[in-house]
Enzyme design. Sequence first.
Site, PDB file in Angstrom:
ATOM      1  NE  ARG A 146       4.773   1.795  12.237  1.00 41.03           N
ATOM      2  CZ  ARG A 146       4.749   1.664  13.555  1.00 41.03           C
ATOM      3  NH1 ARG A 146       5.511   0.741  14.136  1.00 41.03           N
ATOM      4  NH2 ARG A 146       3.986   2.444  14.300  1.00 41.03           N
ATOM      5  CE  LYS A 170       6.333   5.155  11.903  1.00 41.32           C
ATOM      6  NZ  LYS A 170       5.234   6.125  11.679  1.00 41.32           N
ATOM      7  CG  HIS A 241       0.958   0.762   5.965  1.00 42.53           C
ATOM      8  ND1 HIS A 241       2.272   0.413   6.206  1.00 42.53           N
ATOM      9  CD2 HIS A 241       0.611   1.600   6.972  1.00 42.53           C
ATOM     10  CE1 HIS A 241       2.692   1.026   7.296  1.00 42.53           C
ATOM     11  NE2 HIS A 241       1.714   1.738   7.785  1.00 42.53           N
ATOM     12  NE  ARG A 244       0.990  -0.236  11.196  1.00 41.41           N
ATOM     13  CZ  ARG A 244       1.465  -0.517  12.405  1.00 41.41           C
ATOM     14  NH1 ARG A 244       1.867  -1.743  12.688  1.00 41.41           N
ATOM     15  NH2 ARG A 244       1.542   0.406  13.342  1.00 41.41           N
ATOM     16  CG  HIS A 267      -0.765   2.864  16.511  1.00 39.57           C
ATOM     17  ND1 HIS A 267      -2.034   2.542  16.075  1.00 39.57           N
ATOM     18  CD2 HIS A 267      -0.002   2.937  15.387  1.00 39.57           C
ATOM     19  CE1 HIS A 267      -2.031   2.414  14.761  1.00 39.57           C
ATOM     20  NE2 HIS A 267      -0.805   2.648  14.330  1.00 39.57           N
ATOM     21  CE1 TYR A 276      -6.129   0.336  10.324  1.00 43.24           C
ATOM     22  CE2 TYR A 276      -5.166   1.090  12.383  1.00 43.24           C
ATOM     23  CZ  TYR A 276      -5.033   0.752  11.054  1.00 43.24           C
ATOM     24  OH  TYR A 276      -3.804   0.821  10.457  1.00 43.24           O
TER      25      TYR A 276
END
Length: 295
Positions: A146, A170, A241, A244, A267, A276
């Site tokens: 990110r 995150k 993004h 990514r 993730h 995706y």
Amino acid sequence: MKDHVNSFLEYLQIEKNYSSYTIEFYKKDIEHFILFMKEQSIATLDDVEYFDARLYVSSLYEQQYARTSAARKISSLRSFFKFLLREKIVHENPFILVIQPKKGVRLPSFLYEEEMQQLFDSCDDSTPLGKRNLALIELLYATGIRVSECANIMVDDVDFEFSTILVKGKGKKERYVPFGIFAAEALESYMNNARSLLVDRSGHRSLFVNARGGPLTVRGIRHVLNDVMKKASLSGKIHPHMFRHSFATHMLNNGADMRTVQELLGHTHLSSTQVYTHVTKEHLRKTYMNSHPRA
């Protein structure tokens, strides 16, 4: 009521370890509902019933909120009342049975490999800023990290011996992400021949440096990418993004398994990565429709 909201936000920060960005969304969602309570003359949080929750959801549709925004508000309030119920502040969770609107599947936009090459070729690596720009886009594409993670990378986080970068993701989760030879060469060239010429007197340890010598921020990265896009003469707007998305799409197109891509992207849930597969299937469908003589 304000004290209850603050207690919940502290719970999200301390116990759930949510980012300040996420907590701010929770706060805004709850404040929006409290405004609704005042309009409906609902005195306390314990007075909120299932009927009131349904009425609130209806008001979101009347105000033409997007399905994603409405779903987020419902989820925020469900969590808020779950916390209040746990703390015995309310006797029920009025949002527990409220049905969230289904989110529309929005396919991530990505750059084709040829377009990525145009971006790399557009960077003039004879200048310090050009070397930085090339290292930046090579790293974003090589790792799929990110942009916020990229802005937080320190010089000491880069390990050339094992070709990995320590990434703080995150929820303060850390992971090691590998990078390839193209990114390694661009990073080494930037760190050995350009960074010291750009960094200011503070001697900060941020990997990427802006034109004034300070740490390159998320906003600064966005500006750099748009500038590179213009120089590459690519049509359309680029957003951070997209690198990514391109990373994940190209990995899957070239045979990488879903679990590996999930781990590389950081993730928590596989469902976040599965979007995706829709992109790769759509890419295959378009290729087939454009190429097969009887499509």
